[in-house]
Design a protein around this motif. Structure first.
Motif, short mmCIF file in Angstrom:
data_model
loop_
_atom_site.label_atom_id
_atom_site.label_comp_id
_atom_site.label_asym_id
_atom_site.label_seq_id
_atom_site.Cartn_x
_atom_site.Cartn_y
_atom_site.Cartn_z
N UNK A 18 0.81 -1.29 0.04
CA UNK A 18 0.09 -0.29 0.04
C UNK A 18 0.81 1.30 0.05
N UNK A 19 0.43 2.37 -0.20
CA UNK A 19 0.95 3.72 -0.35
C UNK A 19 1.88 3.99 0.99
N UNK A 20 2.69 4.52 0.96
CA UNK A 20 3.55 5.02 2.26
C UNK A 20 4.44 4.01 2.94
N UNK A 21 4.31 2.56 2.42
CA UNK A 21 5.28 1.51 2.95
C UNK A 21 6.85 2.05 2.53
N UNK A 27 20.21 -4.89 1.81
CA UNK A 27 20.87 -4.48 2.95
C UNK A 27 19.98 -4.09 4.37
N UNK A 28 18.91 -3.58 3.92
CA UNK A 28 17.97 -2.80 4.51
C UNK A 28 18.05 -1.23 4.57
N UNK A 29 18.98 -0.71 3.54
CA UNK A 29 19.02 0.77 3.46
C UNK A 29 17.93 1.39 3.17
N UNK A 30 17.60 2.60 3.24
CA UNK A 30 16.32 3.05 2.88
C UNK A 30 16.53 3.40 1.26
N UNK A 31 15.53 3.09 0.67
CA UNK A 31 15.46 3.59 -0.85
C UNK A 31 14.57 4.80 -1.29
N UNK A 32 13.21 4.34 -0.76
CA UNK A 32 12.14 5.46 -1.17
C UNK A 32 11.02 5.13 -0.21
N UNK A 33 9.82 5.52 -0.71
CA UNK A 33 8.60 5.34 -0.18
C UNK A 33 7.51 5.03 -1.41
N UNK A 34 6.65 4.07 -1.06
CA UNK A 34 5.83 3.65 -1.93
C UNK A 34 4.69 4.70 -2.27
N UNK A 35 4.36 5.22 -3.56
CA UNK A 35 3.38 6.02 -3.86
C UNK A 35 2.12 5.19 -4.08
N UNK A 36 2.25 4.18 -4.92
CA UNK A 36 0.78 3.17 -5.15
C UNK A 36 1.65 2.03 -5.90
N UNK A 37 0.82 1.05 -5.94
CA UNK A 37 1.13 -0.25 -6.68
C UNK A 37 0.46 -0.13 -8.01
N UNK A 38 1.01 -0.43 -9.09
CA UNK A 38 0.45 -0.31 -10.53
C UNK A 38 0.80 -1.71 -11.07
N UNK A 44 7.06 5.14 -7.10
CA UNK A 44 7.47 5.78 -5.79
C UNK A 44 7.01 7.28 -5.64
N UNK A 45 7.05 7.82 -4.51
CA UNK A 45 6.87 9.07 -4.20
C UNK A 45 7.88 9.95 -4.64
#
Length: 85
Positions: A18-21, A27-38, A44-45
């Motif tokens: 879902x959005x905002x995941x 390795x666990x490093x932050x990539x981005x945030x989900x905007x929505x599944x298509x 990505x946001x």
């Protein structure tokens, strides 16, 4: 995860994406945030874009290793995912 090792996601995960995941690399490093599944990819946001390039970025669903509560883990390291998205 609870299952054995998987090569990408052949089926939709138990946990819906879902959005905002948060999206993290292998390795666990932050990539981005989900905007929505298509269909076929995650959109990505733009907020998590350090380069400020604008435009939406996408990650193919084939790059997802597993889905955890509140988080999507990719098969590739965060640095590589950010470069590709």
């Amino acid at each position: 995860g609870h299952a054995g090792p998987q090569a990408g996601l052949g089926v939709m995960p138990d946990i819906p994406i879902t959005g905002h995941m948060e999206i993290v690399g292998s390795g666990g490093g932050h990539v981005s945030t989900v905007d929505r599944l298509e269909p076929g990819h995650l959109r990505l946001t733009r907020g998590g874009d350090p380069a400020g390039l604008g435009g939406h970025r996408m990650i193919p669903l084939s790059a997802i290793a597993e889905v955890e509560p509140g988080r999507v883990r990719l098969t590739l390291p965060a640095m590589q995912a950010r470069a590709r998205a």
